[in-house]
Design an enzyme around this catalytic site. Structure first.
Site, short mmCIF file in Angstrom:
data_model
loop_
_atom_site.label_atom_id
_atom_site.label_comp_id
_atom_site.label_asym_id
_atom_site.label_seq_id
_atom_site.Cartn_x
_atom_site.Cartn_y
_atom_site.Cartn_z
N ASP A 128 0.86 -1.18 0.00
CA ASP A 128 0.00 0.00 0.00
C ASP A 128 0.90 1.23 0.00
OD1 ASP A 128 -2.34 1.49 0.16
OD2 ASP A 128 -2.29 1.54 2.34
N ASP A 133 -2.98 -0.86 5.62
CA ASP A 133 -3.39 -0.37 6.93
C ASP A 133 -4.88 -0.10 7.03
OD1 ASP A 133 -3.53 1.78 5.25
OD2 ASP A 133 -2.28 3.12 6.47
N ASP A 163 -7.84 -2.81 2.65
CA ASP A 163 -6.72 -3.73 2.43
C ASP A 163 -6.98 -5.11 3.03
OD1 ASP A 163 -5.11 -1.69 1.23
OD2 ASP A 163 -4.71 -0.91 3.23
#
Length: 893
Positions: A315, A615, A619
């Site tokens: 990410d 986070d 996700d």
């Protein structure tokens, strides 16, 4: 939308209608799926061939009356079962964390009155009122908005709060671009508004993620897959040899009971009782080492999986970047000034701290025309409010400007809206000498309001709009977000009138900011690439922002536009083209949670071992599907943490690189243990088989085999778990997921050591009897020979390729301590009467000891020579796969 849902925007639903809709649509809560009961989950843990082998070993050991050894074996089974049961129970926690995100209160209009109700009681058609600080309780269509900003980073990956309005948008608009929608689980950071609920419970975008998370398959790790295959092969081989032993003995006319005892002895010798304990302890030591490097492992096999990782899907926001907007430079009409430091920490400065009135007023405008605040959480600074405004506060602090206190007192505000595109505030001057208007906003919009610009000495001059636009374009091309600031002195009695703004403001400058890459991100990306690991960025943020960060950390080269794919482009790709796309691209931007999940599956379909970082709530499905999910400990949501296998306590991508290094070391040590222990088990079984074939007495008894296996596994083999990482582990490519647990070269070495053990022990056993030794003495000599060769081989196994002299004989003090303990044990079993009685041993002469040690030294020399020859041939061989190399392991999938 109001008409479609048959509701009243001013009065809301009636209580009766709300009750009917609740009966129809159900509560606004995520459903709890049916799960297996604790008893089923407990028995599920023993459905593994390795556990079957252990159970057989325990039963056989118990049959010989060795209750202590049997208790140890059964204890390992119980321990592994409990660990598996606990870890499976934890998997449900991710879904529980998601369900908690919708447990909140909501202010809604019903029958024309404002009610505060449990979010669970919301129904489609309810009109909900929201303001700064509220958690959005359902998916809702905006019908009124006043400077409404919503933080959607946990859901979409968008790094900055999104401005919400109420225009109609095309139906296929992706979630991240739905400016007229509020989504369940997101947070209102500024402004207020009203919205009508259009989806509740599992029908919300959060609910869709919940369903994806529940459906995501938690794959077996490379280690567990290989150990499962290895255990099946070992089980079949042991049973086949035991049956062969029994059949040969009976055919030779020996008693069935005696042959059954011999077959059991062979099985006991061939079973590596210490392997499960070695796996658990080696991985546990890896967990401890990773924890010291700020990576907390939630599932033991994840330690080894990291070492096998071939692709990292990272990410962007909060992982590769700080997730803290930072002003990087300030432009004024008379110059540009760089700013040091990153994030919300006041550490840093405006370089040179020039005496420029334009700079001073630019910073004052950004900080005074501002609704954010800075606070502390767990000893680190955080933003309360809009991150962009927080960045402007921080840069003002870096320049030592006093804000919101004696210097400027706000008396009026024109709030920011998407139509207005700027914010203005009116302040009292500290000396009572009039007032000042401060403004900030989009560059193009604010330049229209400015009729002049401020020089460095504070004087006003005609504005050069072209110079400001050129400067803004240059900053924007580097991925920075640019805002303009302005001011206007007014009389003490003047108010703040929007109509009087155009053409009257004084341009003070531009502030350029971005969410900066983490300090070690570029180095970590480079190290991963040197280790043969493909690093990709998978984010819900804009393609431009993602590409800019990717170039800064080395994920993309200059002009590598073809290496960035957006969610829209992925959606347009046929399914058959996804594998080629994932191989080609390094950045995937504006992707949805479902696309993140599909990307992980696409990499896995190509045979990759995937580590996914994240986070946010968006996700979580990909984290759960990945071979190893990595969540952020500081900024990560509880949903992400519960879905992950590993949590980074510092949120730093560089920690992943450190964890990969530790994972490789853990797998190396586990491989060393297997290569060390298997020759002994194989040789013990073959010695029994040879004795049956030739009709001789057994050179070693089952109880003696148990002594060798259990004591050496603990005192010697487990010491390899403490072996330091070998140099260069991050300069070699990751293991191919299809590569077996034992390569052809290692299998040949295991066979060589097995032959040395069988030949040496058999010759020593026969020679001892031929020279007058009793049967117990001859067996004692054979037992000590087995252990002595294991000690010598242990030092060789500290590195599977390098010589013991190159890594240092005493480099692992645990090995030295283990050898000392084992030596004491061998003296005890040889000379203490109680051990002689228990294990049918007898004291041996110094002459026999000299033969034991001499043959062991000879065996060690042969092993060292074999290692050196293989190292020589490997260095001389041309690069590339060697088709002649055999391998033992599960077939590549």
């Amino acid at each position: 939308m109001v008409r479609c849902l048959r509701t009243d925007a001013c009065r809301g639903l009636t209580t009766a209608e709300a009750d009917r809709r609740r009966d129809r649509f159900g509560p606004n809560a995520l459903p709890r799926p049916g799960t297996a009961g604790p008893v089923v989950r407990l028995f599920r843990q023993v459905r593994d061939p390795l556990v079957y082998v252990l159970l057989v070993a325990g039963v056989v050991t118990l049959a010989f009356g060795e209750s202590v050894d049997a208790g140890v074996i059964f204890g390992v089974v119980v321990l592994n079962t409990i660990i598996g049961f606990v870890e499976e129970s934890k998997a449900e926690s991710a879904l529980d964390a998601l369900r908690k995100m919708v447990r909140a209160k909501a202010r809604t209009l019903r029958e024309g009155r404002e009610w505060t109700i449990a979010a669970e009681d919301l129904v489609p058609g309810d009109v909900v009122l929201v303001e700064a600080g509220d958690q959005v309780p359902a998916d809702m269509r905006v019908i009124r908005a006043a400077d409404l900003h919503v933080d959607e980073s946990a859901l979409t990956g968008e790094s900055a709060p999104v401005i919400k309005e109420h225009p109609a948008l095309p139906e296929p608009t992706v979630v991240a671009d739905r400016r007229n929608m509020l989504h369940s689980g997101t947070l209102v950071t500024a402004g207020s508004g009203a919205a009508v609920a259009v989806a509740t419970g599992a029908a919300t975008e959060l609910g869709k993620i919940y369903l994806l998370l529940g459906a995501a398959e938690k794959l077996a790790t490379p280690l567990t897959r290989k150990l499962a295959w290895f255990s099946k092969v070992l089980t079949v081989a042991i049973l086949a040899l035991a049956v062969m032993t029994f059949g040969i003995g009976v055919a030779r006319g020996q008693g069935a009971v005696e042959m059954f005892t011999a077959a059991v002895a062979l099985a006991v010798g061939a079973i590596p009782e210490g392997l499960p304990a070695a796996v658990t302890i080696t991985l546990a030591i890896g967990v401890g080492r990773m924890a010291r490097r700020r990576a907390v492992i939630r599932r033991l096999p994840a330690v080894e999986t990291l070492g096998s990782t071939t692709v990292i899907g990272s990410d962007k926001t909060g992982t590769l970047t700080e997730n803290q907007m930072t002003v990087q430079c300030v432009w004024t009409p008379d110059g540009r000034f760089d700013v040091t430091g990153s994030g919300y920490s006041p550490d840093g400065e405006v370089v040179g701290r020039p005496r420029s009135e334009a700079l001073r007023w630019c910073l004052l405008a950004g900080a005074g025309c501002n609704d954010a605040a800075l606070a502390q959480r767990d000893g680190r600074p955080i933003a309360v409010g809009d991150p962009t405004e927080a960045a402007m506060l921080v840069v003002a602090h870096k320049a030592d400007l006093e804000l919101h206190g004696a210097e400027l007192t706000r008396v009026a505000t024109i709030p920011f809206t998407s139509d207005r595109q700027y914010m203005a505030t009116l302040h009292e001057m500290p000396d009572g000498d009039g007032r000042v208007v401060l403004a900030k906003g989009a560059v193009e919009r604010l330049l229209v309001l400015c009729g002049s610009e401020m020089a460095s000495d504070g004087t006003h001059r005609p504005i050069d709009r072209r110079a400001a636009l050129v400067a803004a374009d240059e900053l924007a091309r580097t991925g920075l977000r640019v805002l303009a600031t302005a001011m206007k002195p007014v009389a003490a009695q003047d108010g703040l009138v929007e109509k009087s703004m155009p053409g009257t403001l004084v341009l003070t400058g531009l502030q350029a900011m971005f969410d900066p890459p983490r300090g070690h991100a570029a180095d970590a990306v480079r190290a991963c690439r040197e280790a043969g690991i493909k690093v990709t960025m998978i984010t819900g943020d804009h393609a431009g922002t993602a590409t800019s960060i990717a170039r800064r950390i080395g994920l993309l080269g200059a002009g590598a536009h073809a290496e960035t794919l957006t969610g829209a482009e992925l959606a347009a790709l046929p399914e058959r083209e996804w594998p080629a796309a994932v191989d080609r691209a390094s950045v995937f931007a504006r992707v949805s949670p479902e696309q993140k999940l599909r990307l992980v599956k696409a990499f896995q379909a190509r045979g990759h071992v995937v580590a996914m970082t994240g986070d946010g709530v968006n996700d979580a499905p990909a984290l759960r599907q990945a071979d190893i999910g990595v969540a952020m400990g500081l900024s990560g949501t509880e949903v992400a943490k519960e879905a992950a296998d590993m949590v980074l306590t510092d949120d730093d991508f560089a920690t992943i690189e450190a964890a990969v290094e530790e994972g490789r070391g853990a797998f190396d040590n586990l491989t060393k243990f297997i290569v060390w222990t298997l020759p002994t088990n194989m040789a013990e079984g073959l010695v029994i088989l040879a004795a049956i074939v030739v009709g001789s007495a057994l050179p070693i008894l089952p109880t003696q085999i148990l002594w060798i296996n259990m004591t050496t596994a603990v005192a010697l083999g487990l010491m390899l778990a403490f072996e330091p990482k070998e140099a260069g582990s991050m300069q070699r490519p990751p293991r191919d997921p299809g590569t077996p647990l034992l390569t052809g070269a290692l299998v040949q070495r295991i066979l060589l050591v097995s032959v040395l053990l069988v030949g040496g022990s058999w010759w020593l056993f026969e020679w001892a009897q031929a020279t007058g030794a009793t049967l117990p003495e001859a067996r004692t000599a054979a037992v000590n020979f087995f252990v002595a060769v294991e000690v010598a081989y242990l030092f060789s196994c500290r590195s599977l390729n390098r010589s013991i002299w190159s890594i240092g004989v005493l480099g692992n003090r645990w090995v030295v301590g283990g050898v000392t303990v084992q030596a004491a044990g061998q003296l005890a079993i040889t000379y203490l009467p109680v051990f002689n009685s228990l294990f049918h041993t007898a004291p041996i002469s110094m002459h026999l000891w000299s033969l034991v040690l001499g043959l062991s030294l000879l065996a060690w020399l042969v092993i060292a020579a074999d290692k050196r020859l293989r190292r020589h041939f490997d260095q001389a061989a041309p690069a590339g796969p060697r088709s002649s190399t055999t391998s033992v392991g599960p077939p590549a999938e």
